[in-house]
Structures are given as C-alpha cells and as structure tokens.
Design a protein around this motif. Structure first.
Motif, PDB file in Angstrom:
ATOM      1  N   ALA A  71       1.531 -26.178  11.267  1.00  0.00           N
ATOM      2  CA  ALA A  71       2.220 -25.752  10.183  1.00  0.00           C
ATOM      3  C   ALA A  71       1.654 -26.336   8.406  1.00  0.00           C
ATOM      4  CB  ALA A  71       3.511 -26.727  10.382  1.00  0.00           C
ATOM      5  N   LEU A  72       1.451 -27.427   8.319  1.00  0.00           N
ATOM      6  CA  LEU A  72       0.795 -28.420   7.164  1.00  0.00           C
ATOM      7  C   LEU A  72       0.413 -27.534   6.246  1.00  0.00           C
ATOM      8  CD1 LEU A  72       1.490 -30.752   5.087  1.00  0.00           C
ATOM      9  CD2 LEU A  72       0.040 -31.794   6.290  1.00  0.00           C
ATOM     10  N   SER A 123       1.545 -20.317   5.367  1.00  0.00           N
ATOM     11  CA  SER A 123       2.202 -20.135   4.461  1.00  0.00           C
ATOM     12  C   SER A 123       2.586 -19.119   5.034  1.00  0.00           C
ATOM     13  CB  SER A 123       0.726 -19.961   2.788  1.00  0.00           C
ATOM     14  OG  SER A 123      -0.340 -19.074   3.820  1.00  0.00           O
ATOM     15  N   TYR A 124       2.346 -18.994   6.299  1.00  0.00           N
ATOM     16  CA  TYR A 124       3.003 -18.036   6.716  1.00  0.00           C
ATOM     17  C   TYR A 124       3.855 -18.145   6.512  1.00  0.00           C
ATOM     18  CZ  TYR A 124       3.320 -20.198  10.838  1.00  0.00           C
ATOM     19  OH  TYR A 124       3.638 -20.909  12.233  1.00  0.00           O
ATOM     20  N   LEU A 125       4.719 -18.986   6.975  1.00  0.00           N
ATOM     21  CA  LEU A 125       5.576 -19.696   7.206  1.00  0.00           C
ATOM     22  C   LEU A 125       6.830 -18.951   6.124  1.00  0.00           C
ATOM     23  CD1 LEU A 125       5.512 -23.354   9.550  1.00  0.00           C
ATOM     24  CD2 LEU A 125       6.996 -21.106  10.387  1.00  0.00           C
ATOM     25  N   GLU A 126       6.510 -18.836   5.213  1.00  0.00           N
ATOM     26  CA  GLU A 126       6.989 -18.776   3.915  1.00  0.00           C
ATOM     27  C   GLU A 126       7.152 -17.783   3.830  1.00  0.00           C
ATOM     28  OE1 GLU A 126       6.874 -19.607  -0.619  1.00  0.00           O
ATOM     29  OE2 GLU A 126       5.682 -20.513   0.295  1.00  0.00           O
ATOM     30  N   ASP A 166      15.838 -20.598  16.819  1.00  0.00           N
ATOM     31  CA  ASP A 166      14.829 -20.853  16.854  1.00  0.00           C
ATOM     32  C   ASP A 166      13.857 -20.726  18.458  1.00  0.00           C
ATOM     33  OD1 ASP A 166      11.631 -21.559  16.728  1.00  0.00           O
ATOM     34  OD2 ASP A 166      12.377 -23.065  15.268  1.00  0.00           O
ATOM     35  N   VAL A 167      13.549 -19.666  19.126  1.00  0.00           N
ATOM     36  CA  VAL A 167      12.817 -20.529  20.588  1.00  0.00           C
ATOM     37  C   VAL A 167      11.716 -20.553  20.366  1.00  0.00           C
ATOM     38  CG1 VAL A 167      13.140 -18.450  22.017  1.00  0.00           C
ATOM     39  CG2 VAL A 167      14.717 -17.739  20.477  1.00  0.00           C
ATOM     40  N   ALA A 187       8.762 -27.161  13.405  1.00  0.00           N
ATOM     41  CA  ALA A 187       8.225 -26.516  11.739  1.00  0.00           C
ATOM     42  C   ALA A 187       9.043 -25.853  11.455  1.00  0.00           C
ATOM     43  CB  ALA A 187       6.458 -26.385  11.644  1.00  0.00           C
ATOM     44  N   GLY A 188       8.955 -24.169  12.539  1.00  0.00           N
ATOM     45  CA  GLY A 188      10.024 -22.821  12.089  1.00  0.00           C
ATOM     46  C   GLY A 188      11.463 -23.466  12.015  1.00  0.00           C
TER      47      GLY A 188
END
Length: 282
Positions: free
Chosen positions: A30-31, A35-38, A56-57, A63-64
């Motif tokens: 995630a760190l 950027s895909y999370l954003e 969040d499943v 992180a999500g």
C-alpha cells in the motif's frame, strides 16, 4: 495484495505466512504501490458519491479501509476479515489516522455466510474474491446486501509485483530475465489466480464496467529493498523443484548479503498492475 492464508482478501499461496509477516507485506504494498488506491477510490466516488455506509471485504491490514475512510469523510466504513489480528491492526491504523470513530470491524468467515448486519451503499473487495470457496455465492450475497443503486468495486492484481530490470550487467550472478521465469512458475502453481469476474458479477445481477490501474512504485530505495526482500523471500519456499537450479541460485544471491543483494542494488524499481470491476446494483 493477496496472500493465500485465507484472510479473505490478502492471500497469495503463502501458506505459512504469519499475521505479522502478512501485515508487513500488505503495508509495504500500500505504501509503495498505493497510488492505485487513490485512483480506485476516486472512481468509486464518481460512481457512488453519496455513500454513507461502506464495507471493505477482506480488509487485511486496513489499507483499503483507511483509503475509503479518507475519500468518503461522511461515511462509516466496516472492515470484514477472518483474522482477529488483522482487524485489530485495522482499528489501530484507524486511530492513528484519526478516523476510528467511523471505522468498525466484523470478524467473519465468508465461506460460511455473509454477516446479516452488513449492508452498505458501497462495497470494496480488493484481492479477496478469488480467495473464497464459492465466490459466486458471495457475489449474490453482496448484491442482496447492497442498498439499491449501490456499487461493488472488485480489484485484483494482474500479476505479481516486479522489482528487477530485464537486463543485468555482464558478469552478474543474477540471470537475466529470472524474475519473469519465477513469476511464470508461481502462476503455474496457482498463485494469484482469479477468473474474469464480469460474467459472474452479471449473473449475480450487477451491471459491470472495468478499468486497469498500472502502478509504478513511489518509495525510497530502502523501502523498495524491504518490499523486494519480503516478497521474494515468500516466493522462495514455493519455488523448490519448479524452476531451474540457476534461477534458484539467482534468487539466493538476491536474498543474500553480497553486493547483488536487494539491499545493495540500485536498480530496484517496484512495478504493479491492478484491474478493477465496478458492479452496480440497479
């Protein structure tokens, strides 16, 4: 990222990975590749901007959950996971980020049943659906639990993260192209396998669209090296007998302490790719 230890969402065939080891690799992913999370939470906000309840499943280390809580400041977010340890870590992270008042958790084995109390405007399933024994049943359960007009975002890794350049300097003890061959061997043994989810989601009643999120990692050399060691180390135990002795020797060099170890290299670049499906309930 998934790690096949059946934490519903964070499992990639690392059967002996502890919660602490798993949390480290998820946090690094995630760190560094976050950027895909954003981008994906922005997409979710475009599709379901007024969501006040989010699930969040397969939350893993959270992180999500945190990305969703930040992107939807008006929403409550519930993290589902089979691991009590992962859920505790999610709550700790939520406190650190000042969103604990809007984050709740449910410890649940989704292979048994969907939790009766879990309904939402938006659901998020990142690298979790393919871990379930009967994902089509769970997709139908998620469809039923979504509020009318609600959206489910499903995310999967297109391939394992990569770290090495294709070419190596002359005389290197690391064989050129070794990473691609290691990934191919792991794919052959079932790592990170998932179907094309569109038809299954449509059978559950959803209207579906897809997006691709390529990601070039952003990190310090030290973080990139930590992630490379953590991930390559987990690959090593799964590769015995499946790749050539030369490729195993290259992996040993990378995980060793010599001049070509991941900590001492200056050509480590973290790359990843995700595909996401947005599934809307009419």
């Amino acid at each position: 990222m998934s790690e096949h230890s059946h934490h519903h969402g964070h499992s990639n065939n690392h059967a002996h990975t502890t919660d602490a080891e798993l949390a480290e690799i998820l946090d690094l992913d995630a760190l560094i590749l976050g950027s895909y999370l954003e981008a994906a939470t922005d997409w979710a906000a475009e599709l379901a901007p007024d969501s006040s309840s989010i699930i969040d499943v397969g939350a893993g280390s959270g992180a999500g959950t945190l990305a969703l809580a930040r992107r939807f400041p008006q929403a409550s977010v519930t993290a589902l996971d089979r691991s009590a340890g992962m859920l505790a870590k999610t709550l700790d992270a939520a406190r650190d980020f000042g969103v604990a008042g809007r984050v709740d958790t449910i410890e649940v084995d989704l292979n048994v049943a969907w939790p009766a109390s879990a309904s939402a405007d938006l659901m998020w399933a990142s690298s979790s659906l393919h871990e379930l024994a009967d994902p089509e049943r769970t997709m139908a359960e998620m469809f039923a639990a979504l509020n009318p007009g609600g959206v489910l975002i499903v995310i999967e890794m297109d391939g394992l993260p990569s770290f090495l350049p294709e070419s190596m300097p002359e005389g290197s003890a690391v064989a050129p192209g070794v990473e691609g061959r290691l990934h191919a061997a792991l794919a052959g043994s079932g790592w990170n396998q998932y179907p094309e989810w569109t038809s299954g989601l449509e059978r559950a009643g959803f209207a579906v669209e897809r997006r691709h999120f390529p990601t070039l990692g952003s990190s310090t050399p030290e973080l990139a090296s930590r992630y490379a060691r953590s991930f390559l180390g987990r690959m090593a135990s799964a590769l015995e007998g499946t790749v050539s002795p030369a490729d195993l020797a290259s992996l040993e060099v990378l995980l060793g302490a010599g001049p070509e170890s991941v900590e001492r290299r200056r050509d480590i670049v973290v790359r990843g790719h995700r595909t996401a499906w947005a599934a809307r309930k009419p």
